[in-house]
Scaffold this active site. Sequence first.
Site, PDB file in Angstrom:
ATOM      1  N   TYR A   1       6.520  12.108  -8.339  1.00 37.56           N
ATOM      2  CA  TYR A   1       7.014  12.132  -9.720  1.00 37.56           C
ATOM      3  C   TYR A   1       7.258  13.557 -10.175  1.00 37.56           C
ATOM      4  O   TYR A   1       6.870  14.518  -9.496  1.00 37.56           O
ATOM      5  CB  TYR A   1       6.017  11.424 -10.645  1.00 37.56           C
ATOM      6  CG  TYR A   1       4.752  12.219 -10.959  1.00 37.56           C
ATOM      7  CD1 TYR A   1       3.779  12.427  -9.986  1.00 37.56           C
ATOM      8  CD2 TYR A   1       4.549  12.776 -12.210  1.00 37.56           C
ATOM      9  CE1 TYR A   1       2.633  13.150 -10.267  1.00 37.56           C
ATOM     10  CE2 TYR A   1       3.400  13.506 -12.503  1.00 37.56           C
ATOM     11  CZ  TYR A   1       2.447  13.685 -11.531  1.00 37.56           C
ATOM     12  OH  TYR A   1       1.320  14.414 -11.806  1.00 37.56           O
TER      13      TYR A   1
ATOM     14  N   ARG B   1      11.356  20.979  -6.757  1.00 34.86           N
ATOM     15  CA  ARG B   1      10.035  20.469  -6.362  1.00 34.86           C
ATOM     16  C   ARG B   1      10.109  18.978  -6.046  1.00 34.86           C
ATOM     17  O   ARG B   1       9.447  18.506  -5.109  1.00 34.86           O
ATOM     18  CB  ARG B   1       8.998  20.742  -7.464  1.00 34.86           C
ATOM     19  CG  ARG B   1       7.579  20.348  -7.034  1.00 34.86           C
ATOM     20  CD  ARG B   1       6.529  20.793  -8.023  1.00 34.86           C
ATOM     21  NE  ARG B   1       6.697  20.147  -9.312  1.00 34.86           N
ATOM     22  CZ  ARG B   1       5.990  20.456 -10.395  1.00 34.86           C
ATOM     23  NH1 ARG B   1       5.064  21.411 -10.345  1.00 34.86           N
ATOM     24  NH2 ARG B   1       6.191  19.828 -11.533  1.00 34.86           N
TER      25      ARG B   1
ATOM     26  N   ARG C   1       3.333  -5.852   2.563  1.00 34.65           N
ATOM     27  CA  ARG C   1       2.230  -4.886   2.572  1.00 34.65           C
ATOM     28  C   ARG C   1       1.791  -4.577   3.998  1.00 34.65           C
ATOM     29  O   ARG C   1       1.286  -5.436   4.722  1.00 34.65           O
ATOM     30  CB  ARG C   1       1.028  -5.414   1.785  1.00 34.65           C
ATOM     31  CG  ARG C   1      -0.076  -4.347   1.692  1.00 34.65           C
ATOM     32  CD  ARG C   1      -1.333  -4.833   1.000  1.00 34.65           C
ATOM     33  NE  ARG C   1      -2.304  -3.743   0.972  1.00 34.65           N
ATOM     34  CZ  ARG C   1      -3.097  -3.400   1.996  1.00 34.65           C
ATOM     35  NH1 ARG C   1      -3.049  -4.057   3.128  1.00 34.65           N
ATOM     36  NH2 ARG C   1      -3.928  -2.377   1.878  1.00 34.65           N
TER      37      ARG C   1
ATOM     38  N   HIS D   1       0.646  -0.699   6.205  1.00 33.55           N
ATOM     39  CA  HIS D   1       0.510   0.739   5.956  1.00 33.55           C
ATOM     40  C   HIS D   1       1.677   1.591   6.445  1.00 33.55           C
ATOM     41  O   HIS D   1       2.119   2.489   5.729  1.00 33.55           O
ATOM     42  CB  HIS D   1      -0.811   1.262   6.548  1.00 33.55           C
ATOM     43  CG  HIS D   1      -2.014   0.866   5.749  1.00 33.55           C
ATOM     44  ND1 HIS D   1      -2.431  -0.446   5.631  1.00 33.55           N
ATOM     45  CD2 HIS D   1      -2.883   1.600   5.016  1.00 33.55           C
ATOM     46  CE1 HIS D   1      -3.510  -0.506   4.866  1.00 33.55           C
ATOM     47  NE2 HIS D   1      -3.809   0.726   4.479  1.00 33.55           N
TER      48      HIS D   1
ATOM     49  N   LYS E   1       3.551  16.489  -5.289  1.00 30.67           N
ATOM     50  CA  LYS E   1       3.398  15.887  -6.625  1.00 30.67           C
ATOM     51  C   LYS E   1       3.465  14.370  -6.475  1.00 30.67           C
ATOM     52  O   LYS E   1       4.466  13.721  -6.799  1.00 30.67           O
ATOM     53  CB  LYS E   1       4.452  16.424  -7.607  1.00 30.67           C
ATOM     54  CG  LYS E   1       4.038  16.207  -9.041  1.00 30.67           C
ATOM     55  CD  LYS E   1       4.761  17.110  -9.997  1.00 30.67           C
ATOM     56  CE  LYS E   1       4.449  16.814 -11.456  1.00 30.67           C
ATOM     57  NZ  LYS E   1       3.064  17.036 -11.861  1.00 30.67           N
TER      58      LYS E   1
ATOM     59  N   GLU F   1      -7.639  24.208  -9.240  1.00 31.53           N
ATOM     60  CA  GLU F   1      -6.806  24.016 -10.435  1.00 31.53           C
ATOM     61  C   GLU F   1      -7.483  23.061 -11.390  1.00 31.53           C
ATOM     62  O   GLU F   1      -8.591  22.582 -11.132  1.00 31.53           O
ATOM     63  CB  GLU F   1      -5.416  23.509 -10.039  1.00 31.53           C
ATOM     64  CG  GLU F   1      -5.451  22.178  -9.313  1.00 31.53           C
ATOM     65  CD  GLU F   1      -4.075  21.700  -8.847  1.00 31.53           C
ATOM     66  OE1 GLU F   1      -3.048  22.184  -9.352  1.00 31.53           O
ATOM     67  OE2 GLU F   1      -4.044  20.806  -7.976  1.00 31.53           O
TER      68      GLU F   1
ATOM     69  N   LEU G   1      -1.267  22.156  -6.718  1.00 31.02           N
ATOM     70  CA  LEU G   1       0.145  21.902  -6.986  1.00 31.02           C
ATOM     71  C   LEU G   1       0.745  23.210  -7.493  1.00 31.02           C
ATOM     72  O   LEU G   1       0.186  23.833  -8.402  1.00 31.02           O
ATOM     73  CB  LEU G   1       0.303  20.832  -8.066  1.00 31.02           C
ATOM     74  CG  LEU G   1       1.768  20.523  -8.362  1.00 31.02           C
ATOM     75  CD1 LEU G   1       2.368  19.670  -7.254  1.00 31.02           C
ATOM     76  CD2 LEU G   1       1.927  19.827  -9.704  1.00 31.02           C
TER      77      LEU G   1
HETATM   78  N1  PDD Z   1       0.899  17.854 -14.378  1.00 36.68           N
HETATM   79  N2  PDD Z   1      -1.535  20.951 -11.192  1.00 36.68           N
HETATM   80  C1  PDD Z   1      -1.564  19.610 -11.315  1.00 36.68           C
HETATM   81  C2  PDD Z   1      -2.543  18.827 -10.515  1.00 36.68           C
HETATM   82  C3  PDD Z   1      -0.672  18.968 -12.193  1.00 36.68           C
HETATM   83  O1  PDD Z   1      -0.684  17.623 -12.299  1.00 36.68           O
HETATM   84  C4  PDD Z   1       0.233  19.759 -12.963  1.00 36.68           C
HETATM   85  C5  PDD Z   1       1.209  19.142 -13.915  1.00 36.68           C
HETATM   86  C6  PDD Z   1       0.216  21.159 -12.802  1.00 36.68           C
HETATM   87  C7  PDD Z   1       1.157  22.054 -13.540  1.00 36.68           C
HETATM   88  O2  PDD Z   1       2.480  21.893 -13.081  1.00 36.68           O
HETATM   89  P1  PDD Z   1       3.746  22.156 -14.034  1.00 36.68           P
HETATM   90  O3  PDD Z   1       3.663  23.560 -14.520  1.00 36.68           O
HETATM   91  O4  PDD Z   1       4.898  21.933 -13.142  1.00 36.68           O
HETATM   92  O5  PDD Z   1       3.681  21.142 -15.151  1.00 36.68           O
HETATM   93  C8  PDD Z   1      -0.682  21.711 -11.900  1.00 36.68           C
HETATM   94  C9  PDD Z   1       1.881  17.102 -15.141  1.00 36.68           C
HETATM   95  C10 PDD Z   1       2.243  17.754 -16.429  1.00 36.68           C
HETATM   96  C11 PDD Z   1       1.413  15.670 -15.275  1.00 36.68           C
HETATM   97  O6  PDD Z   1       0.937  15.152 -14.265  1.00 36.68           O
HETATM   98  O7  PDD Z   1       1.581  15.062 -16.342  1.00 36.68           O
END
Ligand code: PDD
Length: 288
Positions: free
Chosen positions: A39, A58, A106, A108, A154, A186, A210
């Site tokens: 996403y 990304r 379903r 894997h 992501k 993070e 991320l």
């Molecule tokens: N989340 N790290 C993680 C685990 C994240 O889920 C996000 C963003 C970030 C920051 O990434 P960016 O600057 O591209 O938003 C770092 C989004 C906002 C979410 O899952 O809603």
Amino acid sequence: MIPGVPGESQVYLNGEFLRVDEAKVSVLDRGFIFGDGIYEVVPVYQGNAFRMAEHLDRLDRSLAALRIAQPFDRSGWIDLIRQLLDRTRLDTCIVYLQVTRGVAKRDHPFPSPAVSPTVFGMVSAWTPPSAAQRAQGLGAISIPDERWLHCEIKSVSLLGNVLAKQQAVDAHVDEVLQFRDGFLTEGSSTNIWVVSGGKLLAPPKNNLILEGIRYGLMGELAAEAGIPFEARRLAQDEVIRADELMLSSATKEVLPIVALDGRPVGSGKPGPVYELLRAGYDARIAAL
Ligand code: PDD
């Protein structure tokens, strides 16, 4: 009715624009069954998507990592975002894009032959952080990072992040700082920044975090403001002793963390490096 979601919201699903309560995905969608999808979350200011090219880059990387076929070329994605914004008529909002591997029995392994990916897009109302949030700053707690070893993707498989964020909610703070083997990774849904001795520090870009779209941006803003920036491993005691801490994400922009584990960070107030980076961030938005 979906609680908290206006029924008339228009979403995109597999080639159609629909009311959110009419959009349905198969129970055999691999996103539902396995969390097998990716996403993006793109912030939009006054109708202008912020850092859209970087978000779409990304998205390409995430699809490639999961070996999901790219459903659109670049202009197709831009067109989809434009159509979603036109239909929703929200000026400042969030565009959410999701692609899953698709619908299959379903099992894997990836379906063979491959099935069409499920493509979903929606626009949600969003209010950027308020002046009060910026002035007050946020609280956070430290927790062990218990997620998998591909945090650079992501992915919609967000159980580790969901459980981490709930720990923040349960502790009545805004975010967690996750530590793996004693080193900062993070937040639950944010990148974390440390200021020490006038320098901006962040964990290196690797499989443990991320790479936020704001990760690159913060580096640019630091350079513009003359703040030295270094990406390196940050031990927990260095983070605890930081002069300033802040977080960044699409929805939180950049905000100061003024308390960690119930103790003040530095002066306990938003610091001077935050103020400089914040001003730079605001200038970028104003220039859209
Ligand atoms: N989340 N790290 C993680 C685990 C994240 O889920 C996000 C963003 C970030 C920051 O990434 P960016 O600057 O591209 O938003 C770092 C989004 C906002 C979410 O899952 O809603």
